[in-house]
Design a protein around this motif. Structure first.
Motif, PDB file in Angstrom:
ATOM      1  N   LEU A 108       0.830  -1.196   0.000  1.00 47.27           N
ATOM      2  CA  LEU A 108       0.000   0.000   0.000  1.00 47.27           C
ATOM      3  C   LEU A 108       0.871   1.255   0.000  1.00 47.27           C
ATOM      4  N   GLY A 109       1.905   1.276   0.830  1.00 49.09           N
ATOM      5  CA  GLY A 109       2.813   2.426   0.861  1.00 49.09           C
ATOM      6  C   GLY A 109       3.560   2.600  -0.449  1.00 49.09           C
ATOM      7  N   ARG A 110       4.050   1.500  -0.994  1.00 48.84           N
ATOM      8  CA  ARG A 110       4.812   1.574  -2.253  1.00 48.84           C
ATOM      9  C   ARG A 110       3.949   2.036  -3.408  1.00 48.84           C
ATOM     10  N   GLU A 111       2.804   1.411  -3.571  1.00 51.04           N
ATOM     11  CA  GLU A 111       1.963   1.700  -4.722  1.00 51.04           C
ATOM     12  C   GLU A 111       1.193   3.009  -4.567  1.00 51.04           C
ATOM     13  N   PHE A 112       0.623   3.233  -3.394  1.00 49.62           N
ATOM     14  CA  PHE A 112      -0.203   4.427  -3.228  1.00 49.62           C
ATOM     15  C   PHE A 112       0.646   5.682  -3.075  1.00 49.62           C
ATOM     16  N   LEU A 113       1.477   5.713  -2.057  1.00 48.74           N
ATOM     17  CA  LEU A 113       2.281   6.919  -1.839  1.00 48.74           C
ATOM     18  C   LEU A 113       3.359   7.068  -2.893  1.00 48.74           C
ATOM     19  N   GLY A 114       4.066   5.969  -3.135  1.00 44.84           N
ATOM     20  CA  GLY A 114       5.207   6.049  -4.027  1.00 44.84           C
ATOM     21  C   GLY A 114       4.867   6.250  -5.481  1.00 44.84           C
ATOM     22  N   LYS A 115       3.809   5.674  -5.925  1.00 38.45           N
ATOM     23  CA  LYS A 115       3.492   5.756  -7.349  1.00 38.45           C
ATOM     24  C   LYS A 115       2.356   6.724  -7.638  1.00 38.45           C
ATOM     25  N   MET A 116       1.201   6.491  -7.017  1.00 43.28           N
ATOM     26  CA  MET A 116       0.041   7.304  -7.366  1.00 43.28           C
ATOM     27  C   MET A 116       0.239   8.768  -7.012  1.00 43.28           C
ATOM     28  N   LEU A 117       0.599   9.045  -5.781  1.00 45.37           N
ATOM     29  CA  LEU A 117       0.718  10.439  -5.375  1.00 45.37           C
ATOM     30  C   LEU A 117       1.923  11.117  -6.015  1.00 45.37           C
ATOM     31  N   MET A 118       3.064  10.440  -5.974  1.00 47.54           N
ATOM     32  CA  MET A 118       4.275  11.088  -6.474  1.00 47.54           C
ATOM     33  C   MET A 118       4.297  11.188  -7.991  1.00 47.54           C
ATOM     34  N   ASN A 119       3.676  10.237  -8.701  1.00 45.58           N
ATOM     35  CA  ASN A 119       3.606  10.344 -10.157  1.00 45.58           C
ATOM     36  C   ASN A 119       2.673  11.449 -10.600  1.00 45.58           C
ATOM     37  N   SER A 120       1.820  11.895  -9.705  1.00 44.98           N
ATOM     38  CA  SER A 120       0.899  12.975 -10.040  1.00 44.98           C
ATOM     39  C   SER A 120       1.537  14.343  -9.869  1.00 44.98           C
ATOM     40  N   ILE A 121       2.746  14.392  -9.367  1.00 48.46           N
ATOM     41  CA  ILE A 121       3.464  15.654  -9.209  1.00 48.46           C
ATOM     42  C   ILE A 121       4.456  15.769 -10.364  1.00 48.46           C
ATOM     43  N   PRO A 122       4.356  16.815 -11.162  1.00 51.29           N
ATOM     44  CA  PRO A 122       5.294  16.956 -12.285  1.00 51.29           C
ATOM     45  C   PRO A 122       6.745  16.961 -11.799  1.00 51.29           C
ATOM     46  N   ILE A 123       7.631  16.509 -12.612  1.00 49.66           N
ATOM     47  CA  ILE A 123       9.078  16.439 -12.405  1.00 49.66           C
ATOM     48  C   ILE A 123       9.491  15.251 -11.536  1.00 49.66           C
ATOM     49  N   ILE A 124       8.668  14.776 -10.616  1.00 54.00           N
ATOM     50  CA  ILE A 124       9.038  13.667  -9.742  1.00 54.00           C
ATOM     51  C   ILE A 124       9.403  12.413 -10.542  1.00 54.00           C
ATOM     52  N   PRO A 125       8.684  12.061 -11.621  1.00 56.81           N
ATOM     53  CA  PRO A 125       9.114  10.890 -12.389  1.00 56.81           C
ATOM     54  C   PRO A 125      10.541  11.020 -12.943  1.00 56.81           C
ATOM     55  N   LEU A 126      10.973  12.228 -13.200  1.00 55.02           N
ATOM     56  CA  LEU A 126      12.364  12.414 -13.634  1.00 55.02           C
ATOM     57  C   LEU A 126      13.333  12.133 -12.485  1.00 55.02           C
ATOM     58  N   VAL A 127      12.918  12.449 -11.263  1.00 59.41           N
ATOM     59  CA  VAL A 127      13.728  12.116 -10.085  1.00 59.41           C
ATOM     60  C   VAL A 127      13.800  10.594  -9.956  1.00 59.41           C
ATOM     61  N   TYR A 128      12.679   9.902 -10.215  1.00 52.84           N
ATOM     62  CA  TYR A 128      12.673   8.440 -10.201  1.00 52.84           C
ATOM     63  C   TYR A 128      13.742   7.899 -11.142  1.00 52.84           C
ATOM     64  N   LEU A 129      13.766   8.428 -12.344  1.00 53.02           N
ATOM     65  CA  LEU A 129      14.733   7.975 -13.342  1.00 53.02           C
ATOM     66  C   LEU A 129      16.158   8.178 -12.843  1.00 53.02           C
ATOM     67  N   CYS A 130      16.420   9.317 -12.248  1.00 54.88           N
ATOM     68  CA  CYS A 130      17.769   9.594 -11.726  1.00 54.88           C
ATOM     69  C   CYS A 130      18.142   8.633 -10.603  1.00 54.88           C
ATOM     70  N   THR A 131      17.182   8.306  -9.714  1.00 53.78           N
ATOM     71  CA  THR A 131      17.509   7.374  -8.633  1.00 53.78           C
ATOM     72  C   THR A 131      17.782   5.971  -9.180  1.00 53.78           C
ATOM     73  N   ILE A 132      17.093   5.598 -10.237  1.00 45.73           N
ATOM     74  CA  ILE A 132      17.338   4.287 -10.839  1.00 45.73           C
ATOM     75  C   ILE A 132      18.723   4.254 -11.494  1.00 45.73           C
TER      76      ILE A 132
END
Length: 150
Positions: free
Chosen positions: A105-129
């Protein structure tokens, strides 16, 4: 103007979903122009039609599917979505134990749904990967999970 905005916020589906959902309301406006001798005399906008219920319903269904598909599948299929099953991978705790419902629930809801809805955050995801030792996405770091081969 809308395609330009969508291009800027591309990684975030929130802007695209809200634009699509508001399309039904925008579509219901009618424009009336009166010309006399090729010269515009009067321009009026009227909201005399209601939004198309089929378009509105499709937009809501698409948004709900986007928001809850990954969460529901991962909970029901014990750490896998349909795509993860096809690729023979699953989500586990970092200590390789089974991921519990609260962790998912924490991974999918907070980590994906909420954070993917904020612009630029997916680019931060890419950098962390790309640039971290463990090659974990931000949502995996927050939930202390890993994705492993099954």
């Amino acid at each position: 103007m809308l395609p330009f905005i969508l291009l800027i916020y591309y990684p975030s589906p929130a802007v695209g979903a809200s634009a699509y959902m508001s399309y039904a309301a925008i579509e219901s406006l009618t424009e009336t122009k009166e010309y006399e001798g090729g010269v515009l005399i009067q321009e009026t906008w009227k909201g005399d039609r209601k939004p198309n219920p089929i378009t509105s319903t499709a937009a809501v269904i698409a948004l709900v599917f986007y928001l809850f598909h990954s969460l529901v599948c991962t909970l029901l299929l014990r750490g896998q979505t349909i795509g993860k099953k096809l690729m023979h991978i699953e989500v586990r705790r970092s200590n390789t134990g089974l991921a519990k419902s609260r962790t998912i629930l924490g991974r999918e809801f907070l980590g994906k749904m909420l954070m993917n809805s904020i612009p630029i955050i997916p680019l931060v995801y890419l950098c962390t990967i790309l640039f971290t030792k463990e090659h974990k996405a931000l949502h995996d770091m927050l939930a202390d999970t890993i994705v492993i081969d099954v």
